[in-house]
Write an enzyme that holds these catalytic residues in place. Structure first.
Site, PDB file in Angstrom:
ATOM      1  N   CYS A   2      17.926 -50.595  92.757  1.00 43.18           N
ATOM      2  CA  CYS A   2      16.974 -50.043  93.733  1.00 43.18           C
ATOM      3  C   CYS A   2      15.767 -50.969  93.890  1.00 43.18           C
ATOM      4  O   CYS A   2      15.361 -51.647  92.951  1.00 43.18           O
ATOM      5  CB  CYS A   2      16.494 -48.670  93.274  1.00 43.18           C
ATOM      6  SG  CYS A   2      17.808 -47.451  93.078  1.00 43.18           S
ATOM      7  N   ARG A  33      18.791 -57.040  96.341  1.00 40.60           N
ATOM      8  CA  ARG A  33      18.965 -56.337  95.081  1.00 40.60           C
ATOM      9  C   ARG A  33      20.157 -55.381  95.121  1.00 40.60           C
ATOM     10  O   ARG A  33      20.614 -54.914  94.081  1.00 40.60           O
ATOM     11  CB  ARG A  33      17.684 -55.556  94.735  1.00 40.60           C
ATOM     12  CG  ARG A  33      16.483 -56.433  94.480  1.00 40.60           C
ATOM     13  CD  ARG A  33      15.220 -55.609  94.303  1.00 40.60           C
ATOM     14  NE  ARG A  33      15.271 -54.775  93.122  1.00 40.60           N
ATOM     15  CZ  ARG A  33      14.943 -55.169  91.894  1.00 40.60           C
ATOM     16  NH1 ARG A  33      14.557 -56.410  91.691  1.00 40.60           N
ATOM     17  NH2 ARG A  33      15.002 -54.334  90.878  1.00 40.60           N
ATOM     18  N   TRP A 101      20.237 -47.754  95.364  1.00 44.52           N
ATOM     19  CA  TRP A 101      21.577 -48.100  94.887  1.00 44.52           C
ATOM     20  C   TRP A 101      22.067 -46.889  94.105  1.00 44.52           C
ATOM     21  O   TRP A 101      21.529 -46.554  93.062  1.00 44.52           O
ATOM     22  CB  TRP A 101      21.504 -49.341  93.995  1.00 44.52           C
ATOM     23  CG  TRP A 101      22.815 -49.972  93.665  1.00 44.52           C
ATOM     24  CD1 TRP A 101      23.521 -50.875  94.415  1.00 44.52           C
ATOM     25  CD2 TRP A 101      23.567 -49.797  92.452  1.00 44.52           C
ATOM     26  NE1 TRP A 101      24.658 -51.252  93.754  1.00 44.52           N
ATOM     27  CE2 TRP A 101      24.719 -50.608  92.550  1.00 44.52           C
ATOM     28  CE3 TRP A 101      23.389 -49.018  91.314  1.00 44.52           C
ATOM     29  CZ2 TRP A 101      25.676 -50.675  91.540  1.00 44.52           C
ATOM     30  CZ3 TRP A 101      24.346 -49.074  90.309  1.00 44.52           C
ATOM     31  CH2 TRP A 101      25.469 -49.898  90.422  1.00 44.52           C
ATOM     32  N   ASN A 128      13.003 -46.618  90.673  1.00 44.52           N
ATOM     33  CA  ASN A 128      14.045 -47.571  90.290  1.00 44.52           C
ATOM     34  C   ASN A 128      14.330 -47.350  88.815  1.00 44.52           C
ATOM     35  O   ASN A 128      13.449 -47.525  87.968  1.00 44.52           O
ATOM     36  CB  ASN A 128      13.581 -49.013  90.534  1.00 44.52           C
ATOM     37  CG  ASN A 128      14.569 -50.038  90.001  1.00 44.52           C
ATOM     38  OD1 ASN A 128      15.743 -49.756  89.837  1.00 44.52           O
ATOM     39  ND2 ASN A 128      14.077 -51.241  89.729  1.00 44.52           N
ATOM     40  N   GLY A 129      15.560 -46.949  88.489  1.00 40.71           N
ATOM     41  CA  GLY A 129      15.927 -46.693  87.100  1.00 40.71           C
ATOM     42  C   GLY A 129      16.734 -45.422  86.984  1.00 40.71           C
ATOM     43  O   GLY A 129      17.284 -44.918  87.961  1.00 40.71           O
ATOM     44  N   GLU A 556      33.670 -68.165  85.090  1.00 41.55           N
ATOM     45  CA  GLU A 556      32.646 -68.088  86.126  1.00 41.55           C
ATOM     46  C   GLU A 556      33.244 -68.288  87.517  1.00 41.55           C
ATOM     47  O   GLU A 556      32.858 -67.600  88.470  1.00 41.55           O
ATOM     48  CB  GLU A 556      31.550 -69.131  85.858  1.00 41.55           C
ATOM     49  CG  GLU A 556      30.435 -69.168  86.888  1.00 41.55           C
ATOM     50  CD  GLU A 556      29.636 -67.881  86.987  1.00 41.55           C
ATOM     51  OE1 GLU A 556      28.887 -67.725  87.982  1.00 41.55           O
ATOM     52  OE2 GLU A 556      29.767 -67.018  86.088  1.00 41.55           O
ATOM     53  N   LYS A 560      33.057 -65.495  90.509  1.00 41.79           N
ATOM     54  CA  LYS A 560      32.491 -65.716  91.838  1.00 41.79           C
ATOM     55  C   LYS A 560      33.450 -65.233  92.921  1.00 41.79           C
ATOM     56  O   LYS A 560      33.050 -64.573  93.882  1.00 41.79           O
ATOM     57  CB  LYS A 560      32.173 -67.212  92.041  1.00 41.79           C
ATOM     58  CG  LYS A 560      30.955 -67.672  91.276  1.00 41.79           C
ATOM     59  CD  LYS A 560      29.693 -67.129  91.865  1.00 41.79           C
ATOM     60  CE  LYS A 560      28.728 -66.479  90.955  1.00 41.79           C
ATOM     61  NZ  LYS A 560      28.895 -65.898  89.741  1.00 41.79           N
ATOM     62  N   GLU A 563      33.499 -61.422  92.826  1.00 44.32           N
ATOM     63  CA  GLU A 563      32.246 -60.798  93.268  1.00 44.32           C
ATOM     64  C   GLU A 563      32.106 -60.754  94.778  1.00 44.32           C
ATOM     65  O   GLU A 563      31.769 -59.710  95.344  1.00 44.32           O
ATOM     66  CB  GLU A 563      31.043 -61.583  92.710  1.00 44.32           C
ATOM     67  CG  GLU A 563      30.686 -61.299  91.280  1.00 44.32           C
ATOM     68  CD  GLU A 563      29.494 -62.122  90.831  1.00 44.32           C
ATOM     69  OE1 GLU A 563      28.578 -61.549  90.236  1.00 44.32           O
ATOM     70  OE2 GLU A 563      29.468 -63.341  91.091  1.00 44.32           O
ATOM     71  N   HIS A 579      50.776 -66.403  75.788  1.00 45.09           N
ATOM     72  CA  HIS A 579      50.671 -65.102  75.129  1.00 45.09           C
ATOM     73  C   HIS A 579      50.474 -63.982  76.150  1.00 45.09           C
ATOM     74  O   HIS A 579      49.682 -63.068  75.930  1.00 45.09           O
ATOM     75  CB  HIS A 579      49.524 -65.124  74.117  1.00 45.09           C
ATOM     76  CG  HIS A 579      49.691 -66.163  73.062  1.00 45.09           C
ATOM     77  ND1 HIS A 579      50.533 -66.016  71.989  1.00 45.09           N
ATOM     78  CD2 HIS A 579      49.141 -67.401  72.939  1.00 45.09           C
ATOM     79  CE1 HIS A 579      50.488 -67.097  71.225  1.00 45.09           C
ATOM     80  NE2 HIS A 579      49.643 -67.957  71.787  1.00 45.09           N
ATOM     81  N   LYS A 680      21.715 -57.373  92.529  1.00 41.99           N
ATOM     82  CA  LYS A 680      21.246 -58.631  91.942  1.00 41.99           C
ATOM     83  C   LYS A 680      20.691 -58.425  90.540  1.00 41.99           C
ATOM     84  O   LYS A 680      21.026 -59.131  89.612  1.00 41.99           O
ATOM     85  CB  LYS A 680      20.174 -59.247  92.853  1.00 41.99           C
ATOM     86  CG  LYS A 680      19.620 -60.583  92.359  1.00 41.99           C
ATOM     87  CD  LYS A 680      20.685 -61.660  92.374  1.00 41.99           C
ATOM     88  CE  LYS A 680      20.134 -63.015  91.973  1.00 41.99           C
ATOM     89  NZ  LYS A 680      21.207 -64.014  91.864  1.00 41.99           N
TER      90      LYS A 680
END
Length: 685
Positions: A2, A33, A101, A128-129, A556, A560, A563, A579, A680
């Site tokens: 948020c 964000r 969010w 926010n939280g 990584e 990407k 995401e 394996h 973010k």
């Protein structure tokens, strides 16, 4: 997560239209964000608050699901329908805004912020939280006659504020202050939060407070801007009639276009904006009521700091997307990361690393029984890329911990450990909780962040800022490569100047100096990655194999693609291929193998041969000149990258994967900078 934003103008006339646009633009700066709905609150009419005993008219609240532009359209449609005067001027006005969010309740106007205490909007809150004890508070408030309209945890906060205010008045305290109400509310809240309160009982005032989630105050003295005031003005100790604008935001990105004078609000602080100034109170959880009267804590003084950021840093410039811009900025961001920290004279003896944030703690780190890297997502991958070098140069065992897992299982952390916390934002909730756990266990805590004044930067014993510059795109790119470089420099600093590894150190420092040029060179693969993305646009899965330094690159690179392109992708340690993962290989599944020239090169050649024998659809990343040795007869697609020192190769190798993810996303028609469901700065657990 948020985003919260507020704007208070004092002794300077601003039209309602102007106030709305400041709030909307503040939300636009916080879009990165991540959010699914948004809302604002402004005053219905201009009020003095002092000249009349009658309460101020209820503030106006606008909330809308979807993007900010949907909110903008909705507000102006409502304004037109109610014939609200957009040209009405306010000499003093306090407005609040929010991007949500979703954590509790689906994206919908009723669950959007500002959340309200009652139909009269006596108290409004943006948050926010997460309030972890909201269910208990909600049950209590329902018993006292409150009704709830949303499924959010936030709604208990304004209703609790009204309950506290009403109770104080019932008990005869008709002079209860806004800050006293907020402090009493805070005593009942558990969890992490950043809050801004607005109330019709306290017109033209705002109160901000925080515990865990980020919040920044911005101050603009318009008299000073016109040369009529001294350069340094202390808002804590005096108030005057200078025209001023005060801002509150989850992120300094939303402030820089207005002012560079900021105050990073710390945990437990309550900032009261009133009469053109601000006062700061320190929340004391143990200090309850005093003889039935709400407590009145003393104020504390804090100095404003100067924001080292330019508006150009948070604009896209010539690029179509922030992610694209940030990928192509990496040569410059790496240069900035290393500036003033590498020392190289005319002889090999002059090569060294200077990290001012660590120098007083290097002896303690060298005596550690182990070093523990702690992070989440991309930051974890960056630490993983740096681990082999730190082990090699320091001789100290290095372990890796995902922050949430460390806290969940209460893994052992000892006083003799050095715990290194890696976070781009410095506000990651899981990493902050792990930091608190490590501090409680007595470990030396080191922070590696991109945000000066962040919670991790403030609460660790020492640390290094990566200085990568503002990163707006949700998918981290330049922060990742700068993190690797910073941790390589940390390894060099810990290693000191021992003769046994001097040649290796010198080679790495020389490689660091040349690294920005190598990144510029690999960025020339942009068109090649765009063409490769066209071939993969319809695929459902992608595997990425790496080992040694480039196991982190595999993780990584796959992250990407996952995401932003919303394609299933998996980074796999090549040594684990037989394996289980080998069962997935056929002629249709695209597989990227990272096989640049290092100590694992021969093993990766073997992996390529085994995948080729099973008709794998291979894309091989190799060092320039190695194409023939990794792909005999042109049986696979090859991506050739510049060769650098092995420990720095992950910085170069990840760039083509970033470009591939970017072009895949654009070609598949998805939002590059705001991927679905992601945020973010992850400030909730």
């Amino acid at each position: 997560m948020c985003g919260i934003f507020a704007y208070l103008n004092y002794n300077v006339c601003r039209e309602r239209r102007y106030i709305l646009e400041v709030l909307f633009n503040g939300l636009r700066r916080l879009e990165y964000r991540g959010y699914d709905s948004s809302g604002i609150s402004i005053d219905y009419s201009s009020v003095s608050g002092e000249s009349s005993a009658a309460p101020a008219p209820p503030p106006l609240v606008f909330r809308q699901e979807g993007k900010i532009e949907s909110l903008v359209r909705s507000v102006y449609e409502d304004v037109a329908a109610t014939e609200l005067n957009l040209e009405e001027s306010f000499s003093v006005h306090a407005g609040i805004a929010h991007t949500r969010w979703a954590t509790h309740g689906e994206p919908a106007p009723r669950n959007s912020h500002p959340q309200t205490s009652d139909p009269g909007n006596e108290f409004l809150v943006v948050h926010n939280g997460v309030v972890t004890n909201y269910e208990v508070l909600k049950e209590t408030l329902v018993r006292h006659g409150f009704t709830f309209e949303s499924e959010t945890d936030t709604e208990v906060i304004p209703k609790l504020a009204k309950f506290v205010f009403d109770k104080a008045n019932e008990e005869g305290d008709h002079n209860v202050t806004f800050s006293q109400v907020v402090l009493e509310v805070m005593r009942h809240l558990d969890g992490a939060y950043a809050l801004i309160f607005k109330s019709r009982h306290y017109p033209n005032e705002l109160i901000a407070c925080k515990r865990g989630s980020p919040l920044v105050l911005g101050v603009k003295d318009l008299a000073e801007a016109n040369g009529a005031a001294p350069s340094f003005y202390d808002f804590n100790t005096s108030k005057n009639n200078h025209p001023k604008e005060l801002f509150l935001s989850s992120d300094a990105n939303a402030l820089v276009e207005h002012t560079k004078k900021v105050l990073v609000i710390e945990d437990g602080e309550v900032v009261h904006l009133k009469d053109g100034g601000f006062s700061i109170l320190k929340f004391d959880d143990d200090k309850g009521k005093n003889r039935g009267v709400l407590s009145r804590p003393a104020s504390v003084q804090r100095a404003l700091s100067i924001l080292e950021m330019e508006v150009e840093q948070i604009n896209k410039g010539k690029y179509d997307h922030y992610m694209q811009k940030e990928i192509h900025e990496q040569a410059e961001s790496l240069t900035t990361t290393m500036r003033g920290r590498l020392i190289r004279g005319g002889s090999s003896k002059a090569r060294s690393v200077l990290l001012g944030g660590l120098k007083d703690h290097l002896k303690t780190i060298r005596r550690s029984r182990r070093i523990v890297f702690i992070g989440c997502g991309t930051s974890y991958n960056a630490a993983l890329a740096a681990r082999p070098l730190l082990e090699e140069l320091s001789g100290i065992p290095v372990s890796m911990e995902i922050a949430s897992d460390l806290v969940d299982r209460q893994g052992p952390i000892y006083r003799e450990d050095t715990a290194v916390f890696v976070s781009q934002s410095g506000e990651t909730a899981d990493t902050l909780q792990a930091l608190q756990y490590a501090l409680e266990n007595g470990a030396l805590c080191v922070g590696i962040t991109n945000t000066v004044g962040s919670a991790i930067a403030r609460n660790t014993h020492c640390g290094v800022h990566i200085n990568a510059g503002a990163e707006i795109g949700v998918a981290s790119t330049k922060a990742y490569t700068s993190q690797i470089v910073v941790m390589a420099m940390v390894a060099l600093a810990i290693a000191g100047d021992t003769i046994s590894n001097q040649e290796r150190r010198d080679a790495i420092i020389d490689g660091l100096y040349d690294l920005p040029n190598k990144v510029r060179e690999v960025l020339k693969l942009d068109e090649e990655m765009k063409e490769l993305a066209k071939l993969l646009i319809a695929e459902q899965s992608l595997l990425v194999f790496g080992r040694g330094y480039n196991y982190a690159t595999a993780l990584e690179g796959a992250l990407k693609v996952k995401e932003v392109a919303l394609m299933h992708s998996e980074g796999i340690l090549a040594g684990e291929m037989k394996h289980g993962p080998l069962a997935l290989v056929d002629e249709t599944l695209p597989i990227v193998v990272i096989a640049t020239h290092d100590s694992c090169f021969i093993k990766q050649q073997s992996v390529i041969q085994q995948l080729h024998a099973r008709k794998g659809r291979l894309i091989v990343m190799c060092s320039k000149g190695d194409a023939a040795s990794v792909c005999a007869g042109g049986s696979c697609r090859v991506i050739e990258v510049p060769q650098v020192e092995d420990c720095l190769q992950p910085v170069v190798n990840v760039v083509p994967m970033q470009l591939l993810a970017y072009h895949l996303t654009v070609q598949r028609g998805y939002n590059v900078d705001q991927p679905r469901n992601l945020a973010k700065s992850v400030t909730t657990q």
